[in-house]
Structure formats: C-alpha cells, structure tokens
Design a protein around this motif. Structure first.
Motif, PDB file in Angstrom:
ATOM      1  N   THR A   2       0.848  -1.198   0.000  1.00 49.95           N
ATOM      2  CA  THR A   2       0.000   0.000   0.000  1.00 49.95           C
ATOM      3  C   THR A   2       0.878   1.241   0.000  1.00 49.95           C
ATOM      4  O   THR A   2       0.599   2.220  -0.701  1.00 49.95           O
ATOM      5  CB  THR A   2      -0.889   0.023   1.263  1.00 49.95           C
ATOM      6  OG1 THR A   2      -1.405  -1.279   1.454  1.00 49.95           O
ATOM      7  CG2 THR A   2      -2.016   1.001   1.115  1.00 49.95           C
ATOM      8  N   ALA A   3       1.951   1.184   0.801  1.00 46.93           N
ATOM      9  CA  ALA A   3       2.823   2.350   0.915  1.00 46.93           C
ATOM     10  C   ALA A   3       3.504   2.649  -0.413  1.00 46.93           C
ATOM     11  O   ALA A   3       3.588   3.805  -0.843  1.00 46.93           O
ATOM     12  CB  ALA A   3       3.862   2.094   2.008  1.00 46.93           C
ATOM     13  N   SER A   6       1.126   4.166  -2.762  1.00 47.08           N
ATOM     14  CA  SER A   6       0.847   5.557  -2.377  1.00 47.08           C
ATOM     15  C   SER A   6       1.926   6.488  -2.909  1.00 47.08           C
ATOM     16  O   SER A   6       1.630   7.582  -3.393  1.00 47.08           O
ATOM     17  CB  SER A   6       0.788   5.696  -0.862  1.00 47.08           C
ATOM     18  OG  SER A   6      -0.398   5.136  -0.387  1.00 47.08           O
ATOM     19  N   ARG A 114       7.576   6.912   8.874  1.00 49.38           N
ATOM     20  CA  ARG A 114       6.514   5.911   8.673  1.00 49.38           C
ATOM     21  C   ARG A 114       7.092   4.506   8.800  1.00 49.38           C
ATOM     22  O   ARG A 114       8.296   4.304   8.632  1.00 49.38           O
ATOM     23  CB  ARG A 114       5.898   6.078   7.280  1.00 49.38           C
ATOM     24  CG  ARG A 114       5.534   7.490   6.918  1.00 49.38           C
ATOM     25  CD  ARG A 114       4.303   7.954   7.651  1.00 49.38           C
ATOM     26  NE  ARG A 114       4.121   9.401   7.486  1.00 49.38           N
ATOM     27  CZ  ARG A 114       3.103  10.072   7.981  1.00 49.38           C
ATOM     28  NH1 ARG A 114       2.168   9.456   8.674  1.00 49.38           N
ATOM     29  NH2 ARG A 114       3.003  11.370   7.806  1.00 49.38           N
ATOM     30  N   PRO A 115       6.209   3.529   9.003  1.00 45.97           N
ATOM     31  CA  PRO A 115       6.703   2.159   9.168  1.00 45.97           C
ATOM     32  C   PRO A 115       7.102   1.515   7.839  1.00 45.97           C
ATOM     33  O   PRO A 115       6.639   0.445   7.488  1.00 45.97           O
ATOM     34  CB  PRO A 115       5.507   1.429   9.789  1.00 45.97           C
ATOM     35  CG  PRO A 115       4.328   2.197   9.344  1.00 45.97           C
ATOM     36  CD  PRO A 115       4.769   3.617   9.234  1.00 45.97           C
ATOM     37  N   ILE A 116       7.930   2.200   7.069  1.00 47.46           N
ATOM     38  CA  ILE A 116       8.400   1.653   5.795  1.00 47.46           C
ATOM     39  C   ILE A 116       9.867   2.020   5.662  1.00 47.46           C
ATOM     40  O   ILE A 116      10.273   3.119   6.037  1.00 47.46           O
ATOM     41  CB  ILE A 116       7.543   2.190   4.613  1.00 47.46           C
ATOM     42  CG1 ILE A 116       8.248   1.997   3.271  1.00 47.46           C
ATOM     43  CG2 ILE A 116       7.184   3.634   4.784  1.00 47.46           C
ATOM     44  CD1 ILE A 116       7.399   2.360   2.085  1.00 47.46           C
TER      45      ILE A 116
ATOM     46  N   ARG B  78       4.090   2.528  13.275  1.00 47.44           N
ATOM     47  CA  ARG B  78       2.687   2.457  12.872  1.00 47.44           C
ATOM     48  C   ARG B  78       1.779   2.908  14.016  1.00 47.44           C
ATOM     49  O   ARG B  78       0.660   3.339  13.789  1.00 47.44           O
ATOM     50  CB  ARG B  78       2.381   1.007  12.482  1.00 47.44           C
ATOM     51  CG  ARG B  78       0.932   0.697  12.125  1.00 47.44           C
ATOM     52  CD  ARG B  78       0.565   1.382  10.820  1.00 47.44           C
ATOM     53  NE  ARG B  78      -0.757   1.015  10.344  1.00 47.44           N
ATOM     54  CZ  ARG B  78      -1.885   1.520  10.804  1.00 47.44           C
ATOM     55  NH1 ARG B  78      -1.858   2.404  11.779  1.00 47.44           N
ATOM     56  NH2 ARG B  78      -3.041   1.149  10.316  1.00 47.44           N
ATOM     57  N   TYR B 102      -0.443  10.056   3.132  1.00 49.18           N
ATOM     58  CA  TYR B 102       0.201   9.697   4.390  1.00 49.18           C
ATOM     59  C   TYR B 102      -0.438   8.459   5.016  1.00 49.18           C
ATOM     60  O   TYR B 102       0.255   7.639   5.626  1.00 49.18           O
ATOM     61  CB  TYR B 102       0.189  10.882   5.353  1.00 49.18           C
ATOM     62  CG  TYR B 102       1.064  12.015   4.869  1.00 49.18           C
ATOM     63  CD1 TYR B 102       2.370  11.764   4.467  1.00 49.18           C
ATOM     64  CD2 TYR B 102       0.588  13.313   4.779  1.00 49.18           C
ATOM     65  CE1 TYR B 102       3.184  12.776   3.996  1.00 49.18           C
ATOM     66  CE2 TYR B 102       1.394  14.339   4.314  1.00 49.18           C
ATOM     67  CZ  TYR B 102       2.688  14.067   3.927  1.00 49.18           C
ATOM     68  OH  TYR B 102       3.485  15.066   3.456  1.00 49.18           O
ATOM     69  N   GLY B 104      -1.658   6.024   3.357  1.00 48.07           N
ATOM     70  CA  GLY B 104      -1.099   4.914   2.578  1.00 48.07           C
ATOM     71  C   GLY B 104       0.291   4.544   3.072  1.00 48.07           C
ATOM     72  O   GLY B 104       0.635   3.368   3.185  1.00 48.07           O
ATOM     73  N   LEU B 105       1.092   5.566   3.391  1.00 51.39           N
ATOM     74  CA  LEU B 105       2.433   5.292   3.910  1.00 51.39           C
ATOM     75  C   LEU B 105       2.378   4.533   5.232  1.00 51.39           C
ATOM     76  O   LEU B 105       3.292   3.785   5.570  1.00 51.39           O
ATOM     77  CB  LEU B 105       3.197   6.605   4.108  1.00 51.39           C
ATOM     78  CG  LEU B 105       3.680   7.307   2.843  1.00 51.39           C
ATOM     79  CD1 LEU B 105       4.385   8.596   3.198  1.00 51.39           C
ATOM     80  CD2 LEU B 105       4.612   6.409   2.058  1.00 51.39           C
ATOM     81  N   GLU B 106       1.291   4.740   5.974  1.00 56.29           N
ATOM     82  CA  GLU B 106       1.135   4.011   7.238  1.00 56.29           C
ATOM     83  C   GLU B 106       0.613   2.600   6.983  1.00 56.29           C
ATOM     84  O   GLU B 106       0.436   1.818   7.918  1.00 56.29           O
ATOM     85  CB  GLU B 106       0.152   4.749   8.161  1.00 56.29           C
ATOM     86  CG  GLU B 106       0.659   6.084   8.665  1.00 56.29           C
ATOM     87  CD  GLU B 106       1.795   5.939   9.678  1.00 56.29           C
ATOM     88  OE1 GLU B 106       2.073   4.812  10.113  1.00 56.29           O
ATOM     89  OE2 GLU B 106       2.400   6.970  10.016  1.00 56.29           O
ATOM     90  N   GLY B 107       0.302   2.313   5.716  1.00 53.53           N
ATOM     91  CA  GLY B 107      -0.190   0.981   5.393  1.00 53.53           C
ATOM     92  C   GLY B 107      -1.696   0.838   5.506  1.00 53.53           C
ATOM     93  O   GLY B 107      -2.225  -0.272   5.504  1.00 53.53           O
ATOM     94  N   MET B 108      -2.416   1.971   5.617  1.00 56.08           N
ATOM     95  CA  MET B 108      -3.879   1.887   5.724  1.00 56.08           C
ATOM     96  C   MET B 108      -4.486   1.652   4.344  1.00 56.08           C
ATOM     97  O   MET B 108      -4.061   2.257   3.371  1.00 56.08           O
ATOM     98  CB  MET B 108      -4.443   3.202   6.278  1.00 56.08           C
ATOM     99  CG  MET B 108      -4.018   3.508   7.690  1.00 56.08           C
ATOM    100  SD  MET B 108      -4.426   5.212   8.133  1.00 56.08           S
ATOM    101  CE  MET B 108      -6.193   5.089   8.360  1.00 56.08           C
TER     102      MET B 108
END
Ligand SMILES: Nc1ncnc2c1ncn2[C@@H]1O[C@H](COP(=O)(O)OP(=O)(O)OP(=O)(O)O)[C@@H](O)[C@H]1O
Ligand SMILES: [Mg+2]
Lengths: 367, 322
Positions: A2-3, A6, A114-116, B78, B102, B104-108
């Motif tokens: 997803t990231a 995005s 962010r967690p990436i 997260r 943003y 999306g960057l958090e994986g939502m």
C-alpha cells in the motif's frame, strides 16, 4: 505494498500538476502529428498532409523502400533527435527537482517517520521519477505505431520497444541526478552535474568511435599501400628503359605513404586503449537507443543510411571507395554488432552501482 | 522499565557532522496516558530528540524504548503519530489527497482511509477545505491538516513538535482541548512548545532541556512546589516594621506595596495583616502564588550551570568540551 502504491500515486499527481509535463506532452503530440503527416503517393513523398510534395522515382507508394524510409525517419530522426535529446532534456529539467524537494527540511520527516524502510521509500520514489518518461514515451510510441500502420502498413509491435529502451536510457541519467540531489539537496546542482555527465558519456563514445574510425582508415590505407607496392615491384621487374625510373619514384612515394600511415596508426592505437577502457565504465546512452533502430531494421535488406546516401540505388557498389567512407561503415557495423548484453549489461551495472551509493547515502543521512 | 512507560530514554547522545552536540546524555521517561511537555530554549535539542524517536535522525548513542520496542524499530512507528516542526506539504495535493498519501504510507487501505479522513477533517475543522490544494492554505490551516495526518492512523503515542505554531488564539484553544480529548481516550502525547502558558494547564509532566542536557524533569506541581509564596498587597508608604519580619520581601507597585514570603509561612502572613491594619492601611490582596512554568523555565536556565544557557544554539565540540 500500500505504501509503495501511495508513493507512486503521489508521484503521478505531482507530474500532473507540472506545467513542463503538459508542455512536453503537447510537443510530443505535435511531433507525432508531423510524423503522421508524411505520406507516399504514386509519384513520391507528400508532407504536411499533402501541402508539400517531393517527386521520387525510388521512394513512392509502390516502392519497397517506403516502409524503410518511414520507419527510418522514426528511429533515426524522431527517436534519435527528438526523444533522445530534446524530450530527454525537458524531462531532466522537470524531474531534477523531485529528490531535492523530497529530502528538503520539513518535507522529508513526513515520509521517513513511517513504518516503511528508507530503501523502499527510495526505490518507490525513484520509479515515480521515471514515470515522467514512461508516460511521455508511451503516448508518443502509441502515436508512432498508429502512424506507421496507417501510412506504410507497418503494424510493427517492435516500435513499442521504445518504451523500455528510452526509459532505460533515461534511468542512466536519472540515477546520477538522484544521487547528486540527495547529496546536495540542490536542484540546480543535480541538473548541472547530470548534464555534464550526459555530455561526457556522449563525448566519450564519440571520441572512441572517431579514434577507432581513424585506426580503421589507416589500416585500410596501409593495406592499399601494401597492395600498390606489390603491384609496383612487379611492374619494375617487368618494365624496360626509362619507365623503370618512373615506377621507382612511385614506389618510393608509396613506401613513404605506408610509413606515414604506420606512424599514425601506432599513435592512434595508443589512444584507443584508454578510451575503450573509459567507455567500458560509462553507460551506453546512445547504444541503448540504437537498439530500437537495430530491432526495427533487423530483417530489412538495407539500412536507412544506405537509403539516404543513395548507396541503395547504385547499379554496382563503387569500387575503391574512399578509405574514410569504408572506415565509417566499419565503425557503424561494429556498433550495430555489439551484443545486447554488452550494451544493457554494463549500463545497468553502472546504474546499480550509482543507485547503491544513493541508497547508502539516503539511509545513513540525518534529515 | 515498567510497561506503563510509553517512552523511556537513557543516555541519548547526538553529535552532528561538524561537531554540534545537540544531545549530551539525556534520560527521561514519558508515562502512558500523560501529556508530556518538552521545553527548552532554541537549539536545546528538542526537535532532535523527537526526530531520533521517529528515525529521521540517527542517534550517536541511545538506549531507549518506544511503546515497549527499542527506538528505531520500524513497525512500531505504525502506532506513533508525528507532527514535525515547520513541515512542508506537497503544494499540489488537496487536503484529502495529502491524507490519503500519508495514510497509505502508514499501510492503511483505501476504504479505511476514506472513513478516517472524513472524521479527522471534521475534528480539525477543515472539512470545507478537503478538496482544496494545501499550497493555498494559511499557516494555521496547514497546521490543522498536519494534526490530522498525525492522528490519521489512530496512534497510541503522539509526538507534536510545536503544534500551535502559527495557529490563532481560538485555534490554539481548540488544539489544547483536542489534546485533552485525546488523552481522555488513553493516548500518550509528547508536546514540544515554547509557549509555556499554553502547556501549563494541560501537561502533567515536563522536561526542560538546556544545551542538550536535561535541566529538570518532573510533574508541574512537583517542580514548582518549593517556589510557592504568599503575597500581601497594602496601601501607603513602605512600612517601617518590614525589617523586623524575617524573610519578607517588599516591592513598590505605584502607591502601594507588595510583601511576599515563602509558601509555608502562613502565621507570618497573619502577623503582617495585623500590623498593617494596626496602622490603618487597607489590605488590597492576600494570595498564595505558585511558580509559573515560565519562572521555572527561566530558573532552570540560570541554574543549569551552562555559561551561555540563554543564548540559542547547541553546544559544540569545541565550545562546551565534553
Ligand atoms: N540535520 C542537522 N544537521 C546538523 N545540525 C543540526 C541538524 N538538526 C539540528 N541541528 C543542530 O542541533 C541543535 C539542536 O537543534 P534542534 O532543532 O533539536 O533544537 P530545538 O530545541 O528543536 O530548537 P527550536 O526550539 O529552535 O526548534 C541546533 O544547534 C541545530 O543547529
Ligand atoms: Mg525544534
């Protein structure tokens, strides 16, 4: 995932907001319309949708060379000049700011926190930057494919090779752009360094080809000198009277010429080695683009250059052509004979090294 | 450390390239459910500390945990929301697109994002601007969108670097109320701010950084306790009996005088009132006053032992030898 999506989506939105992207797209369409405006009639070639007409007995709607000419105009002129230089310059202008903006104070924190992983962020953003070229070339190539199909019935899917090839070519420049952009955070520096690198790679290739051409041409001349010397010796043996002196003067001249050519050859060869090594180190920018022309012409019995030089229509090939001319042909044969793995492999190797350095820098930097 | 600490930091050091020592051995604990104020003059290292927690800056040395995981553990982020100072958004995105990015960057995932974005734009009062480009937003509006992105993924821990920067008074009050509301939901909040009066009513715990070192840490009540005092304001000329009372300060304020004494001297206060009334003076005010956070802040600077504590900027390797 997803990231990553995005980041790519954000890159697309940023492109769409850019004036230069729209301008380049507009120019692309203009070039395609100009390309599509060239047609063939029973008596020759028509341009600008028939506004202008050139009679030709060789190239017309009934000649087998119409297709060669049309595809040649595409790969040798439109791709080599428009895409490889002008559109690429425009793309560099507008993508040089991507990474400096991205790592600017206040913006970068929002992404890095962010967690990436930074590597993933980097690679996604890098692909996002290449999106500019992918989009432009895709639209352009589709237009060219339709035009070639319509005008000369060449529904050749090989045209679509332009998309990966031009993108690859662009990525050799873009990796330098990104590396400098992260390092200095300056758009202008990134742009200038990339341009310098681009022209250096181009000059290096040109210089290497030029030296090789002279090496070839001195070799050809030396060979001809040898032959001529052999002939003269034979003539001296069989001649009588005053004719011998004439032949001996000629022989003397010929030997001097051979000596001069040999010295030149040695000097040139001393240059050729280092240039070849240097060329090994930089990516094959023009070589990559040339792969398109090679694949469009691979089953044709003649090349676009033969057509343009008129060589194709000569009754019999010229004997004793100029040595330079022959050397030219030899150099271009050598370029065309380079294996694909050599062209792409060493270029991608170069890109991988630069990207690895950029990622290393990006990962360890404090923002 | 106990599991009710949201953040524990032991011995954080950061020396930047070029020798700027932004942090010189900071240790502190932020308990879960607290609003924690991180104070300090310009260049004290507050933002650096927060950025280290968010992995934006690599620490030279740190031994610390964030929500039970070592600092730098990526997946933990997260569960953390962050509003950087002086943040700059991509100007070509609308508020909605920005939050999608943003999120999306958090994986939502998209549906989840869509629901949350509506809620948060409402919460920050930006609903009407959802489809407008953030490039055209005022500073305070950008700050609100910034808060929205920090809260988007429903974080347990929220790090806010000067959240009220550029926000109008009404907005500031709204943000204070928002923070209290978030706290009531059980979240932990760490706020960096210069506006001490703003933090005072909402922070349970504060830490004061001076030149990369912790000058003070504790609850606001604890830190200000020994600085409470009584003030008695009286009319007329300076009283002659003032010298007979030990520990009383006197300052002139126009036509009247303000006598002050330590917070534990209540009997002395009675004596002062009696004496004043005996002379026929009017007693205008008797008040017990706590030290303000601002006083504490200034006092911490003075007592920090750093020669130039009040001048902005961090210590550097050459200057403050360490
Ligand atoms: N990326 C960086 N590279 C080099 N030095 C830095 C960097 N970030 C911060 N510094 C230095 O570290 C010191 C602490 O900066 P920091 O931003 O943490 O201060 P602060 O307490 O947040 O100040 P302010 O209240 O002004 O925001 C400063 O002297 C600053 O110059
Ligand atoms: Mg700061």
């Amino acid at each position: 995932m997803t990231a990553v999506l995005s980041i790519l989506h954000e890159s697309w939105l940023s492109l769409r907001a850019q004036g230069l992207f729209k301008l380049t797209m507009g120019l692309n369409l203009l070039v395609i319309v100009a390309f599509a405006s060239i047609g063939f009639t029973d008596t020759g070639v028509s341009m600008f949708f028939g506004l202008s007409h050139a009679d030709s007995e060789h190239v017309n709607a009934n000649s087998p060379w119409a297709k060669l000419l049309y595809l040649g105009i595409f790969s040798a002129i439109i791709v080599n000049v428009w895409l490889a230089w002008i559109a690429t310059g425009l793309a560099l202008l507008s993508t040089s700011s991507i990474f400096p903006n991205f790592v600017s104070q206040g913006a970068v924190e929002l992404t890095l926190s962010r967690p990436i992983s930074r590597t993933k962020i980097f690679l996604s953003k890098y692909c996002g930057g290449l999106l500019f070229v992918v989009m432009q070339v895709s639209v352009f190539t589709t237009g060219a494919f339709l035009a070639a199909g319509w005008r000369v019935g060449a529904w050749d899917p090989a045209i679509f090779l332009a998309i990966p090839l031009i993108t690859l070519f662009y990525s050799y420049l873009f990796c330098i752009n990104v590396f400098v952009g992260i390092w200095t955070r300056s758009t202008l520096t990134a742009l200038i360094v990339t341009l310098v690198f681009w022209f250096s790679a181009f000059s290096l290739r040109t210089a290497e080809n030029l030296v090789t051409r002279f090496v070839y041409s001195t070799e050809i001349q030396m060979q001809r000198d040898d032959e001529r010397i052999g002939e003269l010796m034979h003539q001296i043996e069989t001649a009588h009277g005053p004719a011998i002196t004439t032949f001996e003067t000629r022989l003397d001249e010929q030997q001097k010429s051979l000596e001069a050519n040999r010295t030149a050859h040695e000097k040139l060869e001393a240059w050729q080695g280092p240039l070849q090594v240097a060329r090994w180190l930089v990516p094959e920018t023009s070589g990559t683009i040339n792969l398109l022309k090679r694949s469009l012409e691979h089953d044709a019995s003649a090349t676009f250059e033969d057509l343009m030089s008129g060589e194709l229509f000569r009754e019999s090939p010229r004997r004793n052509r100029n040595a330079d001319f022959e050397a030219d042909a030899k150099v271009s044969d050598r370029e065309n004979a380079r294996p694909v793995w050599w062209v792409l492999g060493k270029s991608l190797g170069f890109e991988a090294v630069v990207l690895a350095a950029a990622i290393w820098l990006f990962r360890r930097k404090d923002f | 450390m106990t599991s009710d600490a949201a953040i524990t930091i032991r011995d954080a050091h950061k020396t930047f390239k070029g020798g700027v020592q932004a942090l010189r051995g900071v240790s502190m604990t932020v308990n879960r459910g607290q609003i924690f104020g991180l104070l300090g003059p310009n260049g004290a290292g507050k933002s650096t500390l927060v950025k280290i927690l968010m992995t934006v800056i690599h620490p030279t040395l740190i031994d610390g945990d964030l929500l039970g995981k070592p600092v730098g553990h990526r997946a933990t982020l997260r569960r953390v929301g962050y509003l950087p100072e002086h943040h700059r958004f991509p100007v070509y995105l609308t508020a909605e697109q920005l939050l999608h990015y943003y999120g999306g960057l958090e994986g939502m995932r998209r549906p989840e994002r869509r629901a949350r974005i509506g809620e948060l734009l409402d919460l920050t009062g930006m609903s009407a601007w959802a489809r407008k480009k953030v490039g055209g937003f005022s500073k305070g509006m950008q700050q609100r969108v910034g808060l929205a992105q920090a809260l988007l993924h429903d974080p347990e821990l929220i790090l806010l670097d000067e959240p009220t920067d550029g926000v109008d008074p009404v907005g500031r009050r709204e943000i204070r109320q928002l923070l209290l509301h978030l706290q009531s939901q059980g979240r932990t909040i760490l706020v960096n701010s210069h506006i001490l009066a703003e933090l005072e009513p909402i922070c349970q715990q504060v830490a004061i950084l001076v030149k990369g070192k912790l000058a003070r840490e504790g609850t606001v009540a604890e830190l200000t306790a020994d600085r409470q005092r009584w003030e008695v304001e009286i009319d007329g000329p300076e009283p002659t009996w003032i010298d007979t009372l030990k520990g009383v300060d006197c300052r002139t304020e126009g036509t009247h005088h303000c006598l002050s004494i330590g917070g534990d001297a209540a009997p002395m206060v009675q004596q002062m009132i009696d004496l004043a009334r005996g002379e026929g003076r009017t007693v205008r005010r008797v008040e017990r006053i706590g030290e303000s956070l601002e006083d504490l802040f200034i006092r911490s600077l003075e007592e920090s032992g750093e020669a130039d504590a009040a001048t902005p900027g961090a210590a550097s390797a050459g200057k403050a030898g360490k």
